[in-house]
Design a protein around this motif. Structure first.
Motif, PDB file in Angstrom:
ATOM      1  N   GLY A 290     -47.156  47.860  23.255  1.00  0.00           N
ATOM      2  CA  GLY A 290     -48.124  48.739  23.808  1.00  0.00           C
ATOM      3  C   GLY A 290     -47.733  49.978  24.070  1.00  0.00           C
ATOM      4  N   SER A 291     -47.488  50.489  24.834  1.00  0.00           N
ATOM      5  CA  SER A 291     -47.791  51.251  25.086  1.00  0.00           C
ATOM      6  C   SER A 291     -46.009  52.157  25.460  1.00  0.00           C
ATOM      7  CB  SER A 291     -47.868  52.293  26.588  1.00  0.00           C
ATOM      8  OG  SER A 291     -47.289  50.925  27.583  1.00  0.00           O
ATOM      9  N   ALA A 292     -45.057  51.299  24.633  1.00  0.00           N
ATOM     10  CA  ALA A 292     -44.144  52.007  24.423  1.00  0.00           C
ATOM     11  C   ALA A 292     -43.100  52.770  23.891  1.00  0.00           C
ATOM     12  CB  ALA A 292     -42.934  50.473  25.068  1.00  0.00           C
ATOM     13  N   PRO A 293     -42.805  53.392  23.474  1.00  0.00           N
ATOM     14  CA  PRO A 293     -42.691  54.267  22.364  1.00  0.00           C
ATOM     15  C   PRO A 293     -41.466  53.386  22.051  1.00  0.00           C
ATOM     16  CG  PRO A 293     -41.661  55.054  24.685  1.00  0.00           C
ATOM     17  CD  PRO A 293     -42.266  54.403  25.039  1.00  0.00           C
ATOM     18  N   ALA A 294     -41.886  54.112  20.271  1.00  0.00           N
ATOM     19  CA  ALA A 294     -40.434  53.540  19.323  1.00  0.00           C
ATOM     20  C   ALA A 294     -39.358  53.746  20.051  1.00  0.00           C
ATOM     21  CB  ALA A 294     -40.565  53.849  17.993  1.00  0.00           C
ATOM     22  N   ASP A 295     -39.509  55.712  20.088  1.00  0.00           N
ATOM     23  CA  ASP A 295     -37.857  55.945  20.522  1.00  0.00           C
ATOM     24  C   ASP A 295     -37.462  55.718  21.599  1.00  0.00           C
ATOM     25  OD1 ASP A 295     -39.471  57.551  21.357  1.00  0.00           O
ATOM     26  OD2 ASP A 295     -39.050  59.207  21.007  1.00  0.00           O
ATOM     27  N   ALA A 296     -37.769  54.179  22.791  1.00  0.00           N
ATOM     28  CA  ALA A 296     -36.875  53.763  24.114  1.00  0.00           C
ATOM     29  C   ALA A 296     -36.117  53.884  23.637  1.00  0.00           C
ATOM     30  CB  ALA A 296     -38.435  53.054  24.460  1.00  0.00           C
ATOM     31  N   PRO A 297     -34.967  54.505  24.602  1.00  0.00           N
ATOM     32  CA  PRO A 297     -33.769  53.961  24.879  1.00  0.00           C
ATOM     33  C   PRO A 297     -32.773  52.134  24.923  1.00  0.00           C
ATOM     34  CG  PRO A 297     -34.235  54.842  26.681  1.00  0.00           C
ATOM     35  CD  PRO A 297     -35.167  55.040  25.649  1.00  0.00           C
ATOM     36  N   ARG A 298     -32.746  51.723  23.855  1.00  0.00           N
ATOM     37  CA  ARG A 298     -32.520  50.821  24.106  1.00  0.00           C
ATOM     38  C   ARG A 298     -30.790  50.146  24.327  1.00  0.00           C
ATOM     39  NH1 ARG A 298     -36.177  49.420  18.583  1.00  0.00           N
ATOM     40  NH2 ARG A 298     -37.817  50.341  19.075  1.00  0.00           N
ATOM     41  N   PHE A 299     -30.536  48.936  24.780  1.00  0.00           N
ATOM     42  CA  PHE A 299     -29.747  48.831  25.194  1.00  0.00           C
ATOM     43  C   PHE A 299     -28.150  48.128  24.048  1.00  0.00           C
ATOM     44  CE2 PHE A 299     -26.291  47.017  28.574  1.00  0.00           C
ATOM     45  CZ  PHE A 299     -25.554  45.901  27.195  1.00  0.00           C
ATOM     46  N   ASN A 300     -27.216  49.156  23.302  1.00  0.00           N
ATOM     47  CA  ASN A 300     -27.012  48.864  22.455  1.00  0.00           C
ATOM     48  C   ASN A 300     -25.525  47.865  22.276  1.00  0.00           C
ATOM     49  OD1 ASN A 300     -24.458  49.639  19.934  1.00  0.00           O
ATOM     50  ND2 ASN A 300     -26.306  51.745  19.515  1.00  0.00           N
TER      51      ASN A 300
ATOM     52  N   LEU B   6     -22.027  46.730  32.007  1.00  0.00           N
ATOM     53  CA  LEU B   6     -22.875  48.270  33.905  1.00  0.00           C
ATOM     54  C   LEU B   6     -22.125  49.546  32.846  1.00  0.00           C
ATOM     55  CD1 LEU B   6     -21.667  47.503  36.844  1.00  0.00           C
ATOM     56  CD2 LEU B   6     -23.668  46.702  35.774  1.00  0.00           C
ATOM     57  N   LEU B   7     -21.449  49.694  31.939  1.00  0.00           N
ATOM     58  CA  LEU B   7     -21.702  51.815  31.535  1.00  0.00           C
ATOM     59  C   LEU B   7     -22.928  51.482  30.650  1.00  0.00           C
ATOM     60  CD1 LEU B   7     -17.522  51.760  31.219  1.00  0.00           C
ATOM     61  CD2 LEU B   7     -19.278  53.256  32.738  1.00  0.00           C
ATOM     62  N   GLU B   8     -22.917  50.297  29.627  1.00  0.00           N
ATOM     63  CA  GLU B   8     -24.121  50.213  28.930  1.00  0.00           C
ATOM     64  C   GLU B   8     -25.847  51.098  29.517  1.00  0.00           C
ATOM     65  OE1 GLU B   8     -26.271  51.049  24.858  1.00  0.00           O
ATOM     66  OE2 GLU B   8     -24.797  51.923  25.896  1.00  0.00           O
ATOM     67  N   THR B   9     -25.665  49.563  30.886  1.00  0.00           N
ATOM     68  CA  THR B   9     -26.801  49.946  31.168  1.00  0.00           C
ATOM     69  C   THR B   9     -27.180  51.086  32.546  1.00  0.00           C
ATOM     70  OG1 THR B   9     -26.745  46.916  31.549  1.00  0.00           O
ATOM     71  CG2 THR B   9     -28.396  48.662  33.369  1.00  0.00           C
ATOM     72  N   ALA B  10     -26.195  51.838  32.399  1.00  0.00           N
ATOM     73  CA  ALA B  10     -25.739  53.056  33.288  1.00  0.00           C
ATOM     74  C   ALA B  10     -26.441  53.961  32.207  1.00  0.00           C
ATOM     75  CB  ALA B  10     -24.617  53.680  33.663  1.00  0.00           C
ATOM     76  N   ARG B  11     -26.399  53.871  31.201  1.00  0.00           N
ATOM     77  CA  ARG B  11     -26.426  55.308  29.525  1.00  0.00           C
ATOM     78  C   ARG B  11     -28.538  54.582  29.331  1.00  0.00           C
ATOM     79  NH1 ARG B  11     -27.743  55.438  24.587  1.00  0.00           N
ATOM     80  NH2 ARG B  11     -27.204  53.096  23.889  1.00  0.00           N
ATOM     81  N   ILE B  12     -28.524  53.800  29.694  1.00  0.00           N
ATOM     82  CA  ILE B  12     -29.447  53.845  28.895  1.00  0.00           C
ATOM     83  C   ILE B  12     -30.813  53.821  30.575  1.00  0.00           C
ATOM     84  CG2 ILE B  12     -31.434  51.700  28.499  1.00  0.00           C
ATOM     85  CD1 ILE B  12     -29.840  52.484  26.471  1.00  0.00           C
ATOM     86  N   LEU B  13     -30.701  53.465  31.689  1.00  0.00           N
ATOM     87  CA  LEU B  13     -30.978  53.966  32.917  1.00  0.00           C
ATOM     88  C   LEU B  13     -31.275  55.456  33.078  1.00  0.00           C
ATOM     89  CD1 LEU B  13     -30.447  51.586  35.529  1.00  0.00           C
ATOM     90  CD2 LEU B  13     -32.424  51.356  34.283  1.00  0.00           C
TER      91      LEU B  13
ATOM     92  N   GLY C  73     -27.722  43.294  30.928  1.00  0.00           N
ATOM     93  CA  GLY C  73     -27.751  44.660  30.393  1.00  0.00           C
ATOM     94  C   GLY C  73     -29.130  44.633  30.766  1.00  0.00           C
ATOM     95  N   ASN C  74     -29.793  43.565  29.369  1.00  0.00           N
ATOM     96  CA  ASN C  74     -31.369  43.636  29.741  1.00  0.00           C
ATOM     97  C   ASN C  74     -32.166  43.522  30.840  1.00  0.00           C
ATOM     98  OD1 ASN C  74     -32.338  45.229  27.239  1.00  0.00           O
ATOM     99  ND2 ASN C  74     -32.070  43.310  26.046  1.00  0.00           N
ATOM    100  N   VAL C  75     -31.345  42.432  31.347  1.00  0.00           N
ATOM    101  CA  VAL C  75     -32.241  41.716  32.516  1.00  0.00           C
ATOM    102  C   VAL C  75     -32.279  43.122  33.787  1.00  0.00           C
ATOM    103  CG1 VAL C  75     -31.923  40.012  34.329  1.00  0.00           C
ATOM    104  CG2 VAL C  75     -31.776  39.514  31.582  1.00  0.00           C
ATOM    105  N   LEU C  76     -30.963  43.624  34.109  1.00  0.00           N
ATOM    106  CA  LEU C  76     -30.551  44.101  34.867  1.00  0.00           C
ATOM    107  C   LEU C  76     -31.799  45.514  34.610  1.00  0.00           C
ATOM    108  CD1 LEU C  76     -26.851  44.461  34.996  1.00  0.00           C
ATOM    109  CD2 LEU C  76     -28.374  43.383  36.869  1.00  0.00           C
ATOM    110  N   ILE C  77     -31.703  46.167  33.812  1.00  0.00           N
ATOM    111  CA  ILE C  77     -32.329  47.142  33.072  1.00  0.00           C
ATOM    112  C   ILE C  77     -34.039  46.826  33.656  1.00  0.00           C
ATOM    113  CG2 ILE C  77     -33.703  48.555  31.346  1.00  0.00           C
ATOM    114  CD1 ILE C  77     -30.747  48.515  29.634  1.00  0.00           C
TER     115      ILE C  77
END
Length: 302
Positions: A24-34, A145-152, A292-296
């Motif tokens: 959809g409208s989500a850009p391909a370079d959007a940050p993703r949980f690593n 949580l630390l990786e979730t914070a990086r994405i958020l 992490g994805n659920v929290l985001i």
């Protein structure tokens, strides 16, 4: 990015949805949980060894976590306090980070970072008084949580997100000597008092099964439903079970007692809980990514 666009992006990642998806409208370079980055954060904690309060490993881990929190939030600090047991003083620290501190609506995401000083559930009697490594029970929630914070931080949510890594959760043999960091935080929240909160604990299990927790359902049923609905929208229903299986005392209880709508996301079906076998090989990067994805998703829906 709106939550719907971010979830659409996640659904098209390998291992989440195999066909029929559109970003959809989500850009391909959007940050993703690593997931691999998160798992590295888990193993960096366990590299310090067992991390109960009053040890050198505890101090080194505290400094490491504060440095990592500073990288992924807009501001970070230690909340230091002292706990006295049997005439001995212990220095403890909650690690706090904040994203978007100017926003008025606030969500709290929390985990504990200390490890248990005794392996009281170990099958070998010779191990009962030995400290555990705490790969899942401690390090997994912190890593997620630390990786979730990086994405958020990159996604720039509309609300203020407060991350707290509680100390002293696992210190005592009895409940009155546990949850030390969350008790202190609950008594000294000040401007950090959130509108709602989510605690994560033991979320790294390779065989991830998260059931609704009884105290959470009683205290904040709407937050439980928000989390589980987000998990379903991400096709994570396999991991987030729709029923209550356990009612647990954990770091969410002191916050609930202070009027915060707080829930616990915990996989309590973990065979290595409070044993010397709670090691990184029992954990999986994918499990950290799922949580992490659920929290985001929950935060970005605000």
């Amino acid at each position: 990015m709106k939550c719907s666009a971010y979830i659409a992006l996640l659904l098209c990642l390998p291992g989440i949805l195999l066909a029929g998806c559109s970003t959809g409208s989500a850009p391909a370079d959007a940050p993703r949980f690593n997931a691999d980055r998160a798992f590295t954060l888990l193993t960096k904690q366990t590299d310090f060894g067992p991390r109960p309060i009053g040890t050198e490993a505890h101090t080194k881990t505290r400094d490491f976590l504060l440095a990592e929190m500073k990288k992924v939030t807009d501001k970070a600090e230690r909340q230091d306090f002292t706990f006295t047991d049997n005439g001995k003083d212990y220095e403890l620290s909650n690690i706090i980070g904040v994203i978007n501190p100017a926003a008025s609506r606030k969500a709290l995401l929390a985990a504990h970072w200390d490890t248990r000083p005794i392996a009281d559930q170990d099958m070998d009697p010779a191990n009962l008084d030995k400290p555990i490594l705490g790969a899942n029970d401690g390090a997994s929630g912190v890593a997620a949580l630390l990786e979730t914070a990086r994405i958020l931080k990159e996604l720039k949510p509309r609300l203020q997100v407060i991350f707290v890594l509680f100390d002293g959760e696992d210190y005592g043999k009895t409940l009155d000597k546990m949850f030390l960091g969350s008790r202190h935080f609950a008594a000294h929240m000040g401007d950090y008092k959130p509108d709602y909160g989510i605690l994560i604990d033991m979320v790294g299990d390779k065989n991830l099964n998260i059931y609704k927790e009884g105290n959470s359902v009683n205290a904040a049923p709407e937050i439980v439903e928000k989390v589980w609905n987000t998990a379903r929208s991400l096709n994570y229903g396999t991991y987030f079970k729709p029923t209550v299986k356990y009612t647990i005392s954990d770091d969410h209880i002191p916050l609930i007692e202070k009027g915060v709508k707080m829930i616990d996301i915990i996989d309590f079906d973990y065979a290595y809980w409070h044993t010397l076998e709670d090691t990184p090989d029992k954990c999986a990067p994918k499990s950290l990514q799922v949580v992490g994805n659920v929290l985001i998703g929950v935060v970005m829906a605000e």
